[in-house]
Design an enzyme around this catalytic site. Sequence first.
Site, PDB file in Angstrom:
ATOM      1  CG  ASP A  33      33.315  51.409  38.500  1.00 36.99           C
ATOM      2  OD1 ASP A  33      33.964  52.120  39.289  1.00 36.99           O
ATOM      3  OD2 ASP A  33      32.932  51.813  37.383  1.00 36.99           O
ATOM      4  CG  ASN A  89      42.824  52.228  38.784  1.00 37.85           C
ATOM      5  OD1 ASN A  89      42.485  51.071  38.986  1.00 37.85           O
ATOM      6  ND2 ASN A  89      41.982  53.129  38.297  1.00 37.85           N
TER       7      ASN A  89
HETATM    8  C1  FPP Z   1      36.824  51.080  41.491  1.00 37.46           C
HETATM    9  O1  FPP Z   1      36.004  51.974  42.196  1.00 37.46           O
HETATM   10  C2  FPP Z   1      37.677  50.349  42.408  1.00 37.46           C
HETATM   11  C3  FPP Z   1      39.028  50.387  42.416  1.00 37.46           C
HETATM   12  C4  FPP Z   1      39.825  51.181  41.459  1.00 37.46           C
HETATM   13  C5  FPP Z   1      39.842  49.654  43.423  1.00 37.46           C
HETATM   14  C6  FPP Z   1      39.271  48.334  43.810  1.00 37.46           C
HETATM   15  C7  FPP Z   1      40.174  47.658  44.744  1.00 37.46           C
HETATM   16  C8  FPP Z   1      39.775  46.986  45.835  1.00 37.46           C
HETATM   17  C9  FPP Z   1      38.373  46.788  46.228  1.00 37.46           C
HETATM   18  C10 FPP Z   1      40.823  46.329  46.664  1.00 37.46           C
HETATM   19  C11 FPP Z   1      41.082  44.971  46.078  1.00 37.46           C
HETATM   20  C12 FPP Z   1      41.562  44.041  47.082  1.00 37.46           C
HETATM   21  C13 FPP Z   1      42.032  42.807  46.808  1.00 37.46           C
HETATM   22  C14 FPP Z   1      42.355  41.915  47.925  1.00 37.46           C
HETATM   23  C15 FPP Z   1      42.243  42.294  45.443  1.00 37.46           C
HETATM   24  P1  FPP Z   1      36.190  53.545  41.976  1.00 37.46           P
HETATM   25  O2  FPP Z   1      37.156  54.044  42.986  1.00 37.46           O
HETATM   26  O3  FPP Z   1      36.581  53.799  40.547  1.00 37.46           O
HETATM   27  O4  FPP Z   1      34.737  54.070  42.270  1.00 37.46           O
HETATM   28  P2  FPP Z   1      34.060  55.371  41.671  1.00 37.46           P
HETATM   29  O5  FPP Z   1      33.971  55.177  40.183  1.00 37.46           O
HETATM   30  O6  FPP Z   1      32.714  55.402  42.333  1.00 37.46           O
HETATM   31  O7  FPP Z   1      34.926  56.537  42.062  1.00 37.46           O
END
Ligand code: FPP
Length: 237
Positions: A18, A66
């Site tokens: 996160d 998501n």
């Molecule tokens: C949460 O941060 C992250 C996600 C919803 C996506 C995570 C996915 C990746 C890092 C790609 C994965 C790749 C592989 C190869 C499995 P957020 O966007 O919710 O952050 P925020 O809360 O600060 O907005």
Amino acid sequence: MFKIDKNKIPYHVGIIMDGNGRWAKKRLLPRLAGHKAGVDALKRVTNAARELGIKELSFFAFSTENWQRDKEEVDGIFDLVLKHLKENYERFIHDKVKITTMGDISKLPKNLYELLVDVSNKTKHNTEFIVNIGLNYGSRSEIIRACNNLIDKGKKNITQQDFINELYTSSLKDPDLIIRTSGEQRLSNFMLFQSAYSELYFTKTYWPDFNKKHLIKAIKDYQSRDRRFGKIKQEKK
Ligand code: FPP
């Protein structure tokens, strides 16, 4: 701080990655730049986990919730996963990494779905190290799906093992440790059944900044916990 105990390394670590968006915002970058940096962190942490002796690693990459994000961000995340799998395909095979997924991957873009099925099949006999990726994953849907599978099988009376066998994670151990980055302190529909006795570790570090040092810190914290599984602590004789 004490040294890491090589004999008490968590077998299975779950990671809720996160803070990618906030990491990007802080740098005045688009959210996708945060996810891209998140993939670099995922590679770093996967290598570190293997070096440290962790055997199973589960990443929450995309939740059933998501889909509510902008299409551009959703497509961008899928592209990043696709690119990572393509770039590392041969390496997974060479390094005996088993790739598994949890979630309804049939709803993902066709090219990603097909690649996930292919890489899971090609690596299914590897036992050295498992990387499990949560994609279109939500624990509540997983639990309902398990119930429906059991109904379809005509089961009237089930054991815990019957239920576990229907979860996406049936081939994995329960996570010993679950790490969530970015300061939030909740599970957000991640492995709700499997985490019954998991130790939880929360850090303010945003996922793209997370590295081997942070992982070691989380493991040391885990090793300082007294895991009793409902029993009374055994006094040293
Ligand atoms: C949460 O941060 C992250 C996600 C919803 C996506 C995570 C996915 C990746 C890092 C790609 C994965 C790749 C592989 C190869 C499995 P957020 O966007 O919710 O952050 P925020 O809360 O600060 O907005």
